[in-house]
Design an enzyme around this catalytic site. Structure first.
Site, PDB file in Angstrom:
ATOM      1  N   HIS A  91       0.721  -0.958   0.020  1.00  0.00           N
ATOM      2  CA  HIS A  91       0.290   0.045  -0.085  1.00  0.00           C
ATOM      3  C   HIS A  91       0.978   1.405  -0.177  1.00  0.00           C
ATOM      4  CE1 HIS A  91      -3.202   3.175   0.969  1.00  0.00           C
ATOM      5  NE2 HIS A  91      -2.619   3.430   1.945  1.00  0.00           N
ATOM      6  N   GLU A 111       1.175   5.432  12.508  1.00  0.00           N
ATOM      7  CA  GLU A 111      -0.436   4.526  13.383  1.00  0.00           C
ATOM      8  C   GLU A 111      -0.312   3.511  13.500  1.00  0.00           C
ATOM      9  OE1 GLU A 111      -5.087   5.405  11.164  1.00  0.00           O
ATOM     10  OE2 GLU A 111      -3.383   5.824  10.363  1.00  0.00           O
ATOM     11  N   ASP A 112      -0.119   2.356  12.840  1.00  0.00           N
ATOM     12  CA  ASP A 112       0.060   0.400  12.367  1.00  0.00           C
ATOM     13  C   ASP A 112       1.068   0.154  13.210  1.00  0.00           C
ATOM     14  OD1 ASP A 112      -2.250   1.377  11.856  1.00  0.00           O
ATOM     15  OD2 ASP A 112      -2.132   1.060   9.093  1.00  0.00           O
ATOM     16  N   HIS A 144       4.016   6.617   5.154  1.00  0.00           N
ATOM     17  CA  HIS A 144       3.135   7.081   5.941  1.00  0.00           C
ATOM     18  C   HIS A 144       1.891   6.322   7.127  1.00  0.00           C
ATOM     19  CE1 HIS A 144       0.744   5.165   3.197  1.00  0.00           C
ATOM     20  NE2 HIS A 144      -0.661   5.840   3.927  1.00  0.00           N
ATOM     21  N   ASP A 162     -24.331  13.654 -26.258  1.00  0.00           N
ATOM     22  CA  ASP A 162     -24.612  14.870 -27.621  1.00  0.00           C
ATOM     23  C   ASP A 162     -23.462  15.481 -27.842  1.00  0.00           C
ATOM     24  OD1 ASP A 162     -27.940  14.209 -28.614  1.00  0.00           O
ATOM     25  OD2 ASP A 162     -26.305  13.211 -28.975  1.00  0.00           O
ATOM     26  N   ASP A 191      -3.062   8.017  -0.874  1.00  0.00           N
ATOM     27  CA  ASP A 191      -2.644   7.591   0.186  1.00  0.00           C
ATOM     28  C   ASP A 191      -4.735   6.649  -0.267  1.00  0.00           C
ATOM     29  OD1 ASP A 191      -2.885   5.919   2.829  1.00  0.00           O
ATOM     30  OD2 ASP A 191      -4.455   7.028   3.364  1.00  0.00           O
TER      31      ASP A 191
END
Length: 722
Positions: free
Chosen positions: A62, A90-91, A86, A273, A153
């Site tokens: 990712h 957080e993870d 990034h 159109d 992201d």
């Protein structure tokens, strides 16, 4: 890339992604920078090891996909490294300090700006998301690359939504459509915006997306033939005029087709159109020359020409737009711009990194983006909470622009339906706070007047003027809304403090004391007991009607504060009326049910959170509720009362031509303004009218009623009290 890096790469999915990233980076970064990116990749892969996305792929894929999106925009080395790292804070257990020590302050700040707030005391998911966006906008103010990493992201998250539950898909897609696609549009990053919109459309309405996609495929064969014919016509005519340009026929995006079908209630065949063509020229002069050639070749539709070169959009977009009737009677949208403008329209603020140069277009794009972020900062400072900020942000992200001129000839961009007040705040907050009216194209106009495209506006100011809460009903810009709210909040607070102090002093006088007699330690004990931080907070609570002043006075007078807190609300106290001057502003309001005026016997009612409401002593509302002694306060008009007060009179008049004109003329001569006239009953002989007018006091009203009684057309006159 160095030999060491090459040998370390094997054929795992994440390593294939890094090879793709490396290929893109090698086109514009040197080997030393690529080695730095590789070190960030190794560090990220190590700490994400064992983590997998719901798609089943290793988590590091990712961040690499995000980095690839940014590399296509030629993002600098620190931006690419931040994209790879990034999600670490957080993870994983990696801290901002570790990233700072290993990769430098630039990268650490970028990663921190993108990181979500994971420990929020928010009651709802909406509040948490609003707080995240608020933090991201603050980080954008420091470095615009934050939002670019976040958009990359979000783009990859949308591309991999397939494995999620339908309800979660819709929620993420709606959030993206509400916040991130408008931000991409505001920063001129149309390429990312179109990708996000298509992915959101597919996630939110999969059936509609599929049907529309199939319809486009079926119509494409016939359409391609038409596009080829028109493209050849344009190229041939431009060649005949010896103008060198690129001509491209483009397919409209599915989401833009869908939006147009919804907005205009059209079928797919009607939408399809409209064919779109882009002509890319070498310079601005050629753009205008090509416009003339196109209008000679095809008939233009009146009112469908827009010049975004002379007047660029807020996001820096520049182009000439015209709609003409093509060879098959089909409307054609033609956009004419320079090659540089086209790059700007696709990449927006990203063009600053995409094509490193100091030319004016890049500078203007970056300046506009930074100006917008500065406005966001001002808005967030005055927003009450994150949800209010997010509402303001949404308003700001969906403008349909008009261009208004200052008397000096400067251009001010505003959303459609903007008022004079919006214009005043756009020029400067101080001008907005002190505006009273304006001249639009040299003609006097009220503050609520809507502004048209191309008008010249001159704001008229006054030193005594201040923002009015009613302005919030017609302003449309977030800057004006935030400025008005901020001023009123501060102003009301100051008024409440002043009134609260007066109320407390009055109550202390009733028991033979004054504020000077109360020791500082006693005041501090009371503040601790009632959980307030300062005496100003205490005065504000009293002024807003949240604390009863006589109870606070009793508590301050008692030696034992804790014992005094047990005083009942029903305790009887000696009354000394509070003097009402009429100029207390928003914390003292005159009741509309009975409309008391100076000279009338009055009583005050504590309205929690708003202050004191003044009623006539004989008002039905006050008579019925007077048993609640703690909510009512004895008040009287001050000797130095100022201002004009509305009151209502009932007139029985002879119903004949000119009667109302005579009444109005008489009232006007007696220095009174009429606010409202209501004809309640009328027959062939008599008319019963209710007139609301402004007076200074009871003597002024008595004089008006006396003069009206002298008129033969007035049969009966009385004052009404609700």
């Amino acid at each position: 890339m160095s030999a060491q890096v090459s040998t370390a790469i094997s054929e795992q999915p994440e390593q294939l992604l890094f090879e793709k990233l490396n290929t893109l980076l090698s086109k514009y970064l040197n080997s030393a920078h690529i080695d730095q990116v590789y070190q960030a990749y190794r560090y990220g892969a190590k700490h994400h090891q064992g983590q997998f996305r719901k798609t089943g792929e290793a988590y590091i894929c990712h961040p690499l996909a995000v980095a690839i999106s940014l590399a296509k925009m030629r993002m600098d080395v620190h931006g690419i490294m931040a994209a790879i790292l990034h999600d670490l804070i957080e993870d994983t257990d990696v801290s901002k300090q570790e990233i700072l020590e290993l990769f430098g302050e630039d990268v650490a700040e970028l990663v921190d700006g993108v990181t979500k707030l994971t420990q929020l005391n928010c009651k709802t998911q909406a509040e948490a998301q609003a707080e995240n966006v608020r933090k991201m906008c603050l980080a954008m103010a420091k470095d615009m690359r934050v939002i670019m990493v976040k958009l990359g992201d979000r783009l990859h998250n949308m591309q991999t939504l397939g494995v999620m539950r339908p309800d979660k898909k819709r929620r993420i897609a709606k959030e993206t459509l509400d916040i991130y696609t408008p931000i991409a549009n505001r920063l001129g990053m149309n390429n990312i915006r179109h990708q996000l919109e298509s992915l959101c459309f597919e996630a939110m309405h999969p059936m509609r997306y599929r049907i529309l996609k199939n319809a486009v495929k079926k119509a494409r064969g016939n359409r391609n033939e038409i596009v080829a014919t028109i493209t050849n016509s344009l190229k041939t005519r431009l060649h005949q005029e010896h103008v060198s340009c690129d001509v491209q026929g483009r397919e409209k995006y599915l989401y833009s087709i869908y939006k147009k079908m919804l907005a205009k209630k059209l079928s797919f065949s009607d939408i399809f159109d409209v064919y779109a063509f882009r002509i890319h020229c070498d310079n601005v002069d050629t753009c205008y020359r090509v416009l003339g050639i196109v209008h000679n070749l095809f008939k233009p539709i009146p009112g469908k020409f827009k010049d975004y070169i002379a007047l660029p959009k807020a996001n820096g977009y520049q182009s000439l737009h015209t709609i003409v009737i093509g060879p098959y009677g089909v409307p054609l949208e033609i956009q004419i711009r320079t090659h540089q403008m086209h790059r700007m329209s696709e990449s927006g603020i990203a063009a600053h990194w995409l094509y490193k140069s100091d030319d004016e277009e890049h500078f203007n794009s970056k300046y506009r983006a930074n100006e917008w972020v500065r406005d966001l900062l001002e808005i967030q400072k005055t927003a009450g909470n994150s949800l209010e900020f997010i509402d303001n942000l949404k308003i700001d992200l969906f403008p349909q622009e008009i261009f208004v001129f200052t008397p000096q000839g400067n251009i001010v961009k505003l959303p459609r339906n903007s008022s004079v007040v919006d214009f005043a705040y756009a020029v400067h907050t101080d001008i907005g706070n002190s505006c009273v009216s304006a001249r639009i194209d040299k003609r006097l106009a009220p503050l609520q007047a809507k502004l048209g495209n191309g008008v010249t506006v001159e704001v008229i100011r006054a030193t005594w003027a201040r923002p009015n809460p009613l302005w919030l009903n017609y302003v449309v810009t977030t800057k004006a809304r935030a400025g008005i709210r901020s001023y009123l909040k501060h102003f009301k607070q100051q008024e409440a403090i002043s009134l609260g102090r007066r109320l407390l002093e009055k109550e202390l006088q009733d028991i033979g004391k004054s504020l000077e007699d109360i020791s500082e330690s006693m005041q501090n004990q009371l503040l601790i007991a009632i959980n307030l931080a300062s005496t100003d907070e205490l005065y504000e609570e009293i002024g807003l009607g949240n604390k009863m002043p006589f109870l606070i006075a009793k508590q301050l007078n008692q030696a034992d504060v804790s014992a005094s807190l047990k005083l009942e609300d029903t305790e009887i106290r000696k009354e000394t009326p509070l003097a009402i001057k009429g100029s207390e502003g928003m914390v003292v309001t005159i009741a509309k049910c009975c409309r008391p005026i100076p000279g009338d016997p009055i009583v005050g009612y504590f309205n929690p959170g708003k202050g004191i409401v003044v009623h006539h002593h004989e008002c039905r509302n006050s008579t019925n509720e007077r048993k609640k002694t703690t909510d009512w306060l004895e008040v009287e008009w001050s000797n130095d009362t100022t201002g004009e007060y509305p009151t209502e009179i009932r007139l029985e008049l002879l119903n004949q031509p000119g009667t109302l004109a005579t009444i109005v003329s008489t009232i006007s001569k007696l220095e009174s303004n009429i606010e409202n006239i209501n004809i309640a009953e009328q027959d062939g002989r008599v008319s019963v009218d209710y007139i609301t007018l402004t007076v200074k006091d009871r003597l002024h009203l008595a004089n008006i009623m006396r003069q009206l009684k002298k008129l033969f057309i007035v049969l009966k006159i009385t004052r009404t009290r609700g």
